[in-house]
Scaffold this active site. Structure first.
Site, PDB file in Angstrom:
ATOM      1  N   HIS A   1       0.814  -1.217   0.000  1.00 16.55           N
ATOM      2  CA  HIS A   1       0.000   0.000   0.000  1.00 16.55           C
ATOM      3  C   HIS A   1       0.845   1.262   0.000  1.00 16.55           C
ATOM      4  O   HIS A   1       0.664   2.144  -0.826  1.00 16.55           O
ATOM      5  CB  HIS A   1      -0.941   0.007   1.201  1.00 16.55           C
ATOM      6  CG  HIS A   1      -1.918   1.137   1.146  1.00 16.55           C
ATOM      7  ND1 HIS A   1      -1.616   2.398   1.583  1.00 16.55           N
ATOM      8  CD2 HIS A   1      -3.188   1.183   0.683  1.00 16.55           C
ATOM      9  CE1 HIS A   1      -2.656   3.181   1.385  1.00 16.55           C
ATOM     10  NE2 HIS A   1      -3.631   2.469   0.848  1.00 16.55           N
TER      11      HIS A   1
ATOM     12  N   ALA B   1      -5.150  -9.850   2.977  1.00 15.69           N
ATOM     13  CA  ALA B   1      -6.314 -10.459   2.332  1.00 15.69           C
ATOM     14  C   ALA B   1      -6.685  -9.644   1.099  1.00 15.69           C
ATOM     15  O   ALA B   1      -6.188  -8.529   0.897  1.00 15.69           O
ATOM     16  CB  ALA B   1      -7.482 -10.505   3.303  1.00 15.69           C
TER      17      ALA B   1
ATOM     18  N   HIS C   1      -8.066  -2.705  -2.881  1.00 17.26           N
ATOM     19  CA  HIS C   1      -6.810  -2.438  -3.586  1.00 17.26           C
ATOM     20  C   HIS C   1      -6.420  -3.602  -4.497  1.00 17.26           C
ATOM     21  O   HIS C   1      -5.899  -3.387  -5.591  1.00 17.26           O
ATOM     22  CB  HIS C   1      -5.680  -2.159  -2.596  1.00 17.26           C
ATOM     23  CG  HIS C   1      -5.894  -0.911  -1.808  1.00 17.26           C
ATOM     24  ND1 HIS C   1      -6.253   0.292  -2.379  1.00 17.26           N
ATOM     25  CD2 HIS C   1      -5.816  -0.673  -0.479  1.00 17.26           C
ATOM     26  CE1 HIS C   1      -6.375   1.214  -1.455  1.00 17.26           C
ATOM     27  NE2 HIS C   1      -6.117   0.653  -0.286  1.00 17.26           N
TER      28      HIS C   1
END
Length: 119
Positions: free
Chosen positions: A9, A71, A75
């Site tokens: 991220h 998981a 995204h």
């Protein structure tokens, strides 16, 4: 030629990337001839498009993206496919495969369980 790309991220604090870069470095140490890079969705460079472009320009024709997520999420379900579609438009013929997120891979689950039990 094949490359692995760890996709995470990102965060405003650049220190957040250290665990991802440590995994990248461990992969490189384990297989010195492999090309392994890290890329981020936001805040930290390189972004996924930048990393894909660099690898494609260097002649890599196959990229395995390893999502560094626990998981599936928006995204991995929405952003990642869109970024891959854009990469295919920029680099026709590039093969991009996506592994399951590390938190869903049986090996990842086993490693995390082993760590948790060892504490």
């Amino acid at each position: 030629m094949k490359a692995h790309l760890l996709f995470a991220h990102g965060a405003r604090n650049p220190d957040w990337a250290q665990p991802i870069l440590a995994i990248r470095d461990a992969m490189r140490a384990r297989r010195p001839t492999a090309r392994v890079e890290a890329a981020f969705l936001e805040f930290i460079a390189p972004t996924l498009p930048q990393a894909i472009d660099t690898l494609a320009v260097e002649g890599f024709t196959e990229i395995i993206i390893v999502p560094m997520f626990m998981a599936q999420s928006g995204h991995t379900k929405r952003d990642l496919p869109a970024l891959i579609d854009e990469a295919h438009r920029r680099h026709p013929g590039l093969t991009v495969a996506v592994a399951v997120p590390i938190g869903e891979a049986p090996q990842g689950v086993a490693a995390i369980a082993e760590y948790a039990l060892s504490t």
